[in-house]
Design a protein around this motif. Structure first.
Motif, PDB file in Angstrom:
ATOM      1  N   ALA A 138       0.187  -6.756  -0.159  1.00 26.52           N
ATOM      2  CA  ALA A 138      -0.820  -7.682  -0.664  1.00 26.52           C
ATOM      3  C   ALA A 138      -0.291  -9.112  -0.551  1.00 26.52           C
ATOM      4  O   ALA A 138       0.843  -9.382  -0.942  1.00 26.52           O
ATOM      5  CB  ALA A 138      -1.146  -7.356  -2.116  1.00 26.52           C
ATOM      6  N   ARG A 159      -5.372 -12.712  -3.354  1.00 24.08           N
ATOM      7  CA  ARG A 159      -6.649 -12.223  -3.843  1.00 24.08           C
ATOM      8  C   ARG A 159      -7.746 -13.041  -3.191  1.00 24.08           C
ATOM      9  O   ARG A 159      -7.599 -14.243  -2.995  1.00 24.08           O
ATOM     10  CB  ARG A 159      -6.730 -12.358  -5.357  1.00 24.08           C
ATOM     11  N   GLU A 166      -4.130  -8.476   2.984  1.00 19.54           N
ATOM     12  CA  GLU A 166      -2.829  -7.848   3.179  1.00 19.54           C
ATOM     13  C   GLU A 166      -2.224  -8.232   4.517  1.00 19.54           C
ATOM     14  O   GLU A 166      -2.931  -8.647   5.438  1.00 19.54           O
ATOM     15  CB  GLU A 166      -2.938  -6.333   3.092  1.00 19.54           C
ATOM     16  N   GLU A 189       0.844  -1.192   0.000  1.00 23.66           N
ATOM     17  CA  GLU A 189       0.000   0.000   0.000  1.00 23.66           C
ATOM     18  C   GLU A 189       0.878   1.240   0.000  1.00 23.66           C
ATOM     19  O   GLU A 189       1.976   1.235   0.554  1.00 23.66           O
ATOM     20  CB  GLU A 189      -0.871   0.041   1.255  1.00 23.66           C
ATOM     21  N   TRP A 229      -5.559  -1.294  -0.079  1.00 23.71           N
ATOM     22  CA  TRP A 229      -6.136  -2.633  -0.204  1.00 23.71           C
ATOM     23  C   TRP A 229      -7.327  -2.773   0.736  1.00 23.71           C
ATOM     24  O   TRP A 229      -7.279  -2.340   1.879  1.00 23.71           O
ATOM     25  CB  TRP A 229      -5.132  -3.712   0.196  1.00 23.71           C
ATOM     26  N   VAL A 288      -8.437  -7.969  -1.826  1.00 21.36           N
ATOM     27  CA  VAL A 288      -7.017  -8.233  -1.589  1.00 21.36           C
ATOM     28  C   VAL A 288      -6.785  -8.354  -0.083  1.00 21.36           C
ATOM     29  O   VAL A 288      -7.124  -7.452   0.672  1.00 21.36           O
ATOM     30  CB  VAL A 288      -6.120  -7.106  -2.154  1.00 21.36           C
TER      31      VAL A 288
END
Length: 101
Positions: free
Chosen positions: A50, A53, A45, A3, A9, A43
């Motif tokens: 990340a 998915r 994190e 990020e 995210w 996403v």
């Protein structure tokens, strides 16, 4: 990918009911006030990086219109238009979405 000030995210979409009382308007306003950016849903994190998915939740045209309406209301002064699709997320097959990785 981590990020940054212009990349945020989010694991899942905020609930449609009470959307204006969630963090979504605040997140959009913060992005707008700092010169713009992208909020990506779907996403997971860890420490701003990340990691995977995930399914962000149901995303329909009605939900997209609601997001746009709340986003536009959150941004002051008015006149800033959301021209990119909101949100950009990884969804289940057959849903709109995508991801940066």
């Amino acid at each position: 990918m981590t990020e940054t000030s212009d990349l945020d995210w989010k694991t899942e979409l905020p609930p449609a009911k009470g959307l204006s009382q969630t963090d979504f308007p605040k997140d959009v306003a913060a992005m707008a006030n700092s010169g713009g950016g992208v909020i990506i849903f779907g996403v997971r994190e860890s420490q701003k990086a990340a990691t995977e998915r995930v399914d962000a939740g149901e995303f329909t045209e009605v939900y997209e219109r609601l997001l746009r309406s709340v986003a536009i209301t959150a941004i002051s002064p008015a006149g800033v238009r959301a021209e990119r699709p909101l949100p950009w997320f990884r969804g289940k097959p057959g849903r709109r979405g995508g991801g940066p990785f």
